[in-house]
Scaffold this motif. Structure first.
Motif, PDB file in Angstrom:
ATOM      1  N   PHE A   1      47.934  44.611  43.245  1.00 20.62           N
ATOM      2  CA  PHE A   1      48.597  44.367  41.965  1.00 20.62           C
ATOM      3  C   PHE A   1      47.986  45.214  40.848  1.00 20.62           C
ATOM      4  O   PHE A   1      48.713  45.739  39.988  1.00 20.62           O
ATOM      5  N   THR A   2      46.650  45.345  40.830  1.00 20.20           N
ATOM      6  CA  THR A   2      46.019  46.180  39.809  1.00 20.20           C
ATOM      7  C   THR A   2      46.433  47.644  39.974  1.00 20.20           C
ATOM      8  O   THR A   2      46.606  48.359  38.972  1.00 20.20           O
ATOM      9  N   PHE A   3      46.618  48.078  41.206  1.00 19.25           N
ATOM     10  CA  PHE A   3      47.126  49.437  41.452  1.00 19.25           C
ATOM     11  C   PHE A   3      48.545  49.573  40.906  1.00 19.25           C
ATOM     12  O   PHE A   3      48.903  50.597  40.318  1.00 19.25           O
ATOM     13  N   THR A   4      49.359  48.519  41.076  1.00 16.67           N
ATOM     14  CA  THR A   4      50.721  48.530  40.551  1.00 16.67           C
ATOM     15  C   THR A   4      50.722  48.609  39.030  1.00 16.67           C
ATOM     16  O   THR A   4      51.533  49.322  38.425  1.00 16.67           O
TER      17      THR A   4
ATOM     18  N   LYS B   1      42.359  40.264  36.215  1.00 12.05           N
ATOM     19  CA  LYS B   1      42.545  40.224  37.665  1.00 12.05           C
ATOM     20  C   LYS B   1      41.310  40.734  38.400  1.00 12.05           C
ATOM     21  O   LYS B   1      40.930  40.202  39.450  1.00 12.05           O
ATOM     22  N   VAL B   2      40.676  41.756  37.860  1.00  6.06           N
ATOM     23  CA  VAL B   2      39.451  42.275  38.484  1.00  6.06           C
ATOM     24  C   VAL B   2      38.345  41.221  38.444  1.00  6.06           C
ATOM     25  O   VAL B   2      37.613  41.028  39.418  1.00  6.06           O
ATOM     26  N   GLY B   3      38.230  40.516  37.312  1.00  3.65           N
ATOM     27  CA  GLY B   3      37.232  39.450  37.215  1.00  3.65           C
ATOM     28  C   GLY B   3      37.485  38.353  38.231  1.00  3.65           C
ATOM     29  O   GLY B   3      36.541  37.847  38.862  1.00  3.65           O
ATOM     30  N   LEU B   4      38.756  37.975  38.400  1.00 12.99           N
ATOM     31  CA  LEU B   4      39.095  36.959  39.402  1.00 12.99           C
ATOM     32  C   LEU B   4      38.775  37.451  40.802  1.00 12.99           C
ATOM     33  O   LEU B   4      38.242  36.701  41.636  1.00 12.99           O
ATOM     34  N   SER B   5      39.072  38.710  41.069  1.00 12.94           N
ATOM     35  CA  SER B   5      38.789  39.277  42.390  1.00 12.94           C
ATOM     36  C   SER B   5      37.295  39.254  42.684  1.00 12.94           C
ATOM     37  O   SER B   5      36.875  38.952  43.813  1.00 12.94           O
ATOM     38  N   ARG B   6      36.465  39.538  41.681  1.00  8.39           N
ATOM     39  CA  ARG B   6      35.024  39.520  41.881  1.00  8.39           C
ATOM     40  C   ARG B   6      34.527  38.099  42.147  1.00  8.39           C
ATOM     41  O   ARG B   6      33.637  37.891  42.979  1.00  8.39           O
ATOM     42  N   MET B   7      35.093  37.106  41.441  1.00  7.42           N
ATOM     43  CA  MET B   7      34.699  35.714  41.684  1.00  7.42           C
ATOM     44  C   MET B   7      35.077  35.281  43.093  1.00  7.42           C
ATOM     45  O   MET B   7      34.290  34.638  43.797  1.00  7.42           O
ATOM     46  N   LEU B   8      36.287  35.636  43.513  1.00  8.99           N
ATOM     47  CA  LEU B   8      36.702  35.295  44.874  1.00  8.99           C
ATOM     48  C   LEU B   8      35.852  36.032  45.905  1.00  8.99           C
ATOM     49  O   LEU B   8      35.548  35.487  46.973  1.00  8.99           O
ATOM     50  N   GLY B   9      35.469  37.259  45.566  1.00  5.52           N
ATOM     51  CA  GLY B   9      34.618  38.021  46.470  1.00  5.52           C
ATOM     52  C   GLY B   9      33.247  37.380  46.642  1.00  5.52           C
ATOM     53  O   GLY B   9      32.689  37.365  47.743  1.00  5.52           O
TER      54      GLY B   9
ATOM     55  N   GLU C   1      35.492  48.633  37.247  1.00  4.36           N
ATOM     56  CA  GLU C   1      36.480  48.438  38.309  1.00  4.36           C
ATOM     57  C   GLU C   1      37.901  48.422  37.758  1.00  4.36           C
ATOM     58  O   GLU C   1      38.853  48.720  38.480  1.00  4.36           O
ATOM     59  N   ALA C   2      38.051  48.062  36.481  1.00  2.85           N
ATOM     60  CA  ALA C   2      39.376  48.097  35.853  1.00  2.85           C
ATOM     61  C   ALA C   2      39.736  49.495  35.375  1.00  2.85           C
ATOM     62  O   ALA C   2      40.810  49.698  34.813  1.00  2.85           O
TER      63      ALA C   2
ATOM     64  N   TYR D   1      45.683  46.715  30.227  1.00  3.62           N
ATOM     65  CA  TYR D   1      44.241  46.788  30.507  1.00  3.62           C
ATOM     66  C   TYR D   1      43.609  45.405  30.497  1.00  3.62           C
ATOM     67  O   TYR D   1      42.791  45.085  31.370  1.00  3.62           O
ATOM     68  N   LYS D   2      43.979  44.580  29.528  1.00  2.00           N
ATOM     69  CA  LYS D   2      43.441  43.220  29.465  1.00  2.00           C
ATOM     70  C   LYS D   2      43.825  42.431  30.710  1.00  2.00           C
ATOM     71  O   LYS D   2      43.006  41.700  31.290  1.00  2.00           O
ATOM     72  N   PHE D   3      45.072  42.575  31.136  1.00  3.50           N
ATOM     73  CA  PHE D   3      45.541  41.879  32.340  1.00  3.50           C
ATOM     74  C   PHE D   3      44.823  42.401  33.577  1.00  3.50           C
ATOM     75  O   PHE D   3      44.443  41.628  34.471  1.00  3.50           O
ATOM     76  N   ASP D   4      44.618  43.720  33.616  1.00  5.56           N
ATOM     77  CA  ASP D   4      43.903  44.339  34.734  1.00  5.56           C
ATOM     78  C   ASP D   4      42.473  43.809  34.805  1.00  5.56           C
ATOM     79  O   ASP D   4      41.972  43.458  35.895  1.00  5.56           O
ATOM     80  N   ARG D   5      41.790  43.721  33.660  1.00 10.29           N
ATOM     81  CA  ARG D   5      40.425  43.202  33.634  1.00 10.29           C
ATOM     82  C   ARG D   5      40.364  41.760  34.120  1.00 10.29           C
ATOM     83  O   ARG D   5      39.444  41.367  34.842  1.00 10.29           O
TER      84      ARG D   5
END
Length: 217
Positions: free
Chosen positions: A48-51, A97-105, A167-168, A91-95
């Motif tokens: 999604f971030t790539f999209t 999602k990246v933060g959520l991805s890191r938490m899930l990671g 990462e964003a 950019y805010k939305f991308d950040r």
């Protein structure tokens, strides 16, 4: 997973439940299911971030097309500023999602730690210290320092913010914003007219001409 550190999703020593009352195989199965869900979510967030970045490029290209065909400088400026606003939103939305991805990671990494402890014959210790399932709590509360011990230290929070910004692809959005701000310069004739008008106004009022003693400006 350090034994003396209580992370999000791990039970404090004083509240350790008795694993004997539950099936170890059942808990391991739930951990495996959660791990698969986490991996799937992380992959989807990455896609999604790539999209979003693709949308950003498309937006800037469309803005350039609109700016080149704009009838005047005002219209081109509105297109430019509107594009910048949307890019900031992306950019805010991308950040986020990246933060959520890191938490899930991080949650997936702790599950892997539990699996390693099980493989080393420490199943009772590992499973008694770990809540499962826990994805909803991580997604809703994982970014709060009062919930996540890893973010209580200011330096760790700064490092986390820098990592999320990297990462964003913050420089990527900066380049797109600068390109968007250049759209009004495509209206060369309008800019030339405005510049001539400004020069004429300055010359008319003699703003920069020094006053001659005894002669009014």
């Amino acid at each position: 997973m350090d034994e003396d550190q209580t992370n999000a999703g791990e039970v404090p020593d004083a509240a350790l439940p008795a694993v004997e009352n539950s099936s170890v195989d059942s808990i391991v199965a739930r951990l495996s299911d959660e791990y698969k869900i986490l991996q799937d979510k992380i992959d989807k967030i990455g896609a999604f971030t790539f999209t979003i970045k693709g949308w950003s490029v498309t937006l800037v290209l469309a803005a350039f097309a609109g700016g080149s065909s704009a009838k005047n400088l005002t219209a081109a400026t509105i297109i430019s500023l509107g594009t910048v606003v949307v890019l900031c939103f992306f950019y805010k939305f991308d950040r986020k999602k990246v933060g959520l991805s890191r938490m899930l990671g991080r949650r997936a990494g702790r599950i892997e730690d539990v699996f390693r402890m099980i493989d080393r014959g420490r199943a009772n210790e590992a499973l008694s210290r770990f809540w499962v399932p826990y994805i909803a709590h991580v997604a809703a509360l994982g970014g709060r320092p009062e919930f996540n011990p890893e973010l209580r230290d200011k330096e760790k929070r700064r490092r986390e913010k820098r990592a999320i910004r990297g990462e964003a692809n913050f420089p990527y959005y900066v380049v797109l914003v600068l390109l968007s701000l250049s759209i009004p310069f495509m209206q060369r004739e309008s800019l030339a007219r405005h510049w001539i008008s400004i020069k004429g106004s300055v010359a008319k009022h003699d703003v920069f001409r020094p006053a001659v003693p005894g002669k009014p400006k």
